[in-house]
Motif scaffolding. Structure first.
Motif, PDB file in Angstrom:
ATOM      1  N   ARG A  59       0.825  -1.214   0.000  1.00 14.15           N
ATOM      2  CA  ARG A  59       0.000   0.000   0.000  1.00 14.15           C
ATOM      3  C   ARG A  59       0.855   1.257   0.000  1.00 14.15           C
ATOM      4  N   LEU A  60       1.849   1.298   0.875  1.00 18.48           N
ATOM      5  CA  LEU A  60       2.667   2.509   0.990  1.00 18.48           C
ATOM      6  C   LEU A  60       3.892   2.478   0.090  1.00 18.48           C
ATOM      7  N   GLN A  61       4.354   1.285  -0.223  1.00 18.70           N
ATOM      8  CA  GLN A  61       5.567   1.078  -1.006  1.00 18.70           C
ATOM      9  C   GLN A  61       6.760   1.797  -0.374  1.00 18.70           C
ATOM     10  N   TRP A  62       6.857   1.640   0.933  1.00 19.89           N
ATOM     11  CA  TRP A  62       7.977   2.176   1.701  1.00 19.89           C
ATOM     12  C   TRP A  62       8.921   1.040   2.049  1.00 19.89           C
ATOM     13  N   GLN A  63      10.202   1.306   1.918  1.00 21.57           N
ATOM     14  CA  GLN A  63      11.222   0.310   2.221  1.00 21.57           C
ATOM     15  C   GLN A  63      11.674   0.449   3.673  1.00 21.57           C
ATOM     16  N   VAL A  67      12.279   5.828   7.400  1.00 18.52           N
ATOM     17  CA  VAL A  67      12.914   6.975   8.039  1.00 18.52           C
ATOM     18  C   VAL A  67      12.380   8.260   7.412  1.00 18.52           C
ATOM     19  N   ALA A  68      11.928   9.165   8.249  1.00 21.82           N
ATOM     20  CA  ALA A  68      11.435  10.456   7.769  1.00 21.82           C
ATOM     21  C   ALA A  68      12.602  11.320   7.321  1.00 21.82           C
ATOM     22  N   ARG A  69      12.356  12.109   6.296  1.00 18.05           N
ATOM     23  CA  ARG A  69      13.381  13.009   5.770  1.00 18.05           C
ATOM     24  C   ARG A  69      13.531  14.253   6.632  1.00 18.05           C
ATOM     25  N   GLY A  70      12.442  14.666   7.277  1.00 16.90           N
ATOM     26  CA  GLY A  70      12.493  15.901   8.055  1.00 16.90           C
ATOM     27  C   GLY A  70      11.490  15.907   9.186  1.00 16.90           C
ATOM     28  N   LYS A  71      11.108  17.117   9.568  1.00 16.26           N
ATOM     29  CA  LYS A  71      10.143  17.315  10.649  1.00 16.26           C
ATOM     30  C   LYS A  71       8.768  16.829  10.198  1.00 16.26           C
ATOM     31  N   PRO A  72       7.849  16.576  11.157  1.00 13.88           N
ATOM     32  CA  PRO A  72       6.508  16.128  10.785  1.00 13.88           C
ATOM     33  C   PRO A  72       5.842  17.033   9.748  1.00 13.88           C
ATOM     34  N   PHE A  73       5.377  16.408   8.684  1.00 16.47           N
ATOM     35  CA  PHE A  73       4.632  17.042   7.587  1.00 16.47           C
ATOM     36  C   PHE A  73       5.447  18.054   6.778  1.00 16.47           C
ATOM     37  N   GLU A  74       6.766  18.085   6.973  1.00 17.82           N
ATOM     38  CA  GLU A  74       7.620  19.027   6.251  1.00 17.82           C
ATOM     39  C   GLU A  74       7.831  18.583   4.792  1.00 17.82           C
ATOM     40  N   HIS A  75       7.987  17.283   4.560  1.00 21.57           N
ATOM     41  CA  HIS A  75       8.265  16.759   3.221  1.00 21.57           C
ATOM     42  C   HIS A  75       7.158  15.803   2.805  1.00 21.57           C
ATOM     43  N   GLU A  76       6.643  15.995   1.601  1.00 20.80           N
ATOM     44  CA  GLU A  76       5.536  15.160   1.127  1.00 20.80           C
ATOM     45  C   GLU A  76       5.866  13.679   1.096  1.00 20.80           C
ATOM     46  N   GLU A  77       7.123  13.331   0.868  1.00 17.74           N
ATOM     47  CA  GLU A  77       7.471  11.906   0.827  1.00 17.74           C
ATOM     48  C   GLU A  77       7.466  11.249   2.216  1.00 17.74           C
ATOM     49  N   ASP A  78       7.256  12.041   3.258  1.00 18.42           N
ATOM     50  CA  ASP A  78       7.210  11.507   4.621  1.00 18.42           C
ATOM     51  C   ASP A  78       5.802  11.130   5.067  1.00 18.42           C
ATOM     52  N   TYR A  79       4.818  11.281   4.179  1.00 17.31           N
ATOM     53  CA  TYR A  79       3.458  10.857   4.505  1.00 17.31           C
ATOM     54  C   TYR A  79       2.715  10.502   3.222  1.00 17.31           C
ATOM     55  N   LYS A  80       1.668   9.714   3.382  1.00 18.25           N
ATOM     56  CA  LYS A  80       0.793   9.370   2.259  1.00 18.25           C
ATOM     57  C   LYS A  80      -0.648   9.448   2.735  1.00 18.25           C
ATOM     58  N   ILE A  81      -1.499   9.951   1.864  1.00 19.15           N
ATOM     59  CA  ILE A  81      -2.926  10.039   2.133  1.00 19.15           C
ATOM     60  C   ILE A  81      -3.616   9.024   1.230  1.00 19.15           C
ATOM     61  N   LEU A  82      -4.287   8.060   1.836  1.00 17.45           N
ATOM     62  CA  LEU A  82      -4.958   7.003   1.084  1.00 17.45           C
ATOM     63  C   LEU A  82      -6.401   6.862   1.549  1.00 17.45           C
ATOM     64  N   TYR A  83      -7.248   6.425   0.647  1.00 13.67           N
ATOM     65  CA  TYR A  83      -8.601   6.057   1.051  1.00 13.67           C
ATOM     66  C   TYR A  83      -8.504   4.835   1.951  1.00 13.67           C
ATOM     67  N   ASN A  84      -9.396   4.735   2.918  1.00  9.97           N
ATOM     68  CA  ASN A  84      -9.472   3.540   3.737  1.00  9.97           C
ATOM     69  C   ASN A  84      -9.949   2.402   2.834  1.00  9.97           C
ATOM     70  N   ASP A  85      -9.111   1.392   2.642  1.00  6.59           N
ATOM     71  CA  ASP A  85      -9.459   0.271   1.771  1.00  6.59           C
ATOM     72  C   ASP A  85     -10.661  -0.515   2.278  1.00  6.59           C
ATOM     73  N   TRP A  86     -10.850  -0.510   3.553  1.00  6.56           N
ATOM     74  CA  TRP A  86     -11.930  -1.271   4.178  1.00  6.56           C
ATOM     75  C   TRP A  86     -12.758  -0.324   5.036  1.00  6.56           C
ATOM     76  N   PRO A  87     -13.566   0.510   4.398  1.00 12.49           N
ATOM     77  CA  PRO A  87     -14.290   1.550   5.137  1.00 12.49           C
ATOM     78  C   PRO A  87     -15.306   0.980   6.130  1.00 12.49           C
TER      79      PRO A  87
END
Length: 145
Positions: A59-63, A67-87
């Motif tokens: 789902r996230l395709q994170w390896q 590890v976050a690149r910076g402070k919370p919510f500073e870099h877009e690659e540090d978070y992903k917004i997804l629909y809840n697959d199982w609402p």
């Protein structure tokens, strides 16, 4: 074994109440969807070793390590917004998004309440990303106590 016909779809007002009171545990799925969700979880845990592994890899395709690149919510690659697959069993006009983060959301104590700074960071992110783009009163997020 509960039939779907016995399930009560949660309304917007009920959802707002659950979120405002931070009773997120009271969200429920329609019985037939819950059965499919449990089967899906079991299959993915068998294939990936755990649901967490499935979410990270597919789902996230994170390896690992994540590890976050910076402070919370500073870099877009540090978070992903997804629909809840199982609402949950909500009114069909309600959209449930999940924000996954590579950074830790700091708590006052392990398993405890969020710090005031964390709450402020989350609220700022929600304001910029969602509330500022939607009509007033249409975006809700947990109100940590």
């Amino acid at each position: 074994s509960t039939p779907d016909s016995d399930y009560h779809i949660q309304t917007w007002d009920e959802v707002v109440g659950l979120i405002s009171s931070n009773n997120l545990k009271d969200f429920q799925r329609i019985p037939s969807q819950l059965r499919r969700y449990k089967a899906f979880q079991h299959q993915r845990a068998q294939k990936y070793g755990s649901i967490a592994n499935y979410v990270l890899e597919e789902r996230l395709q994170w390896q690992l390590p994540v590890v976050a690149r910076g402070k919370p919510f500073e870099h877009e690659e540090d978070y992903k917004i997804l629909y809840n697959d199982w609402p949950y069993g909500l009114d069909s006009r309600i959209v449930h998004l999940v924000v996954w983060t590579k950074f830790e959301l700091k708590a006052v104590c392990k398993g405890g309440d969020m710090t005031d700074q964390t709450r402020a960071e989350i609220d700022d992110f929600i304001e910029k990303t969602f509330r500022s783009r939607m009509p007033p009163g249409t975006v809700r997020s947990p109100q940590w106590q």
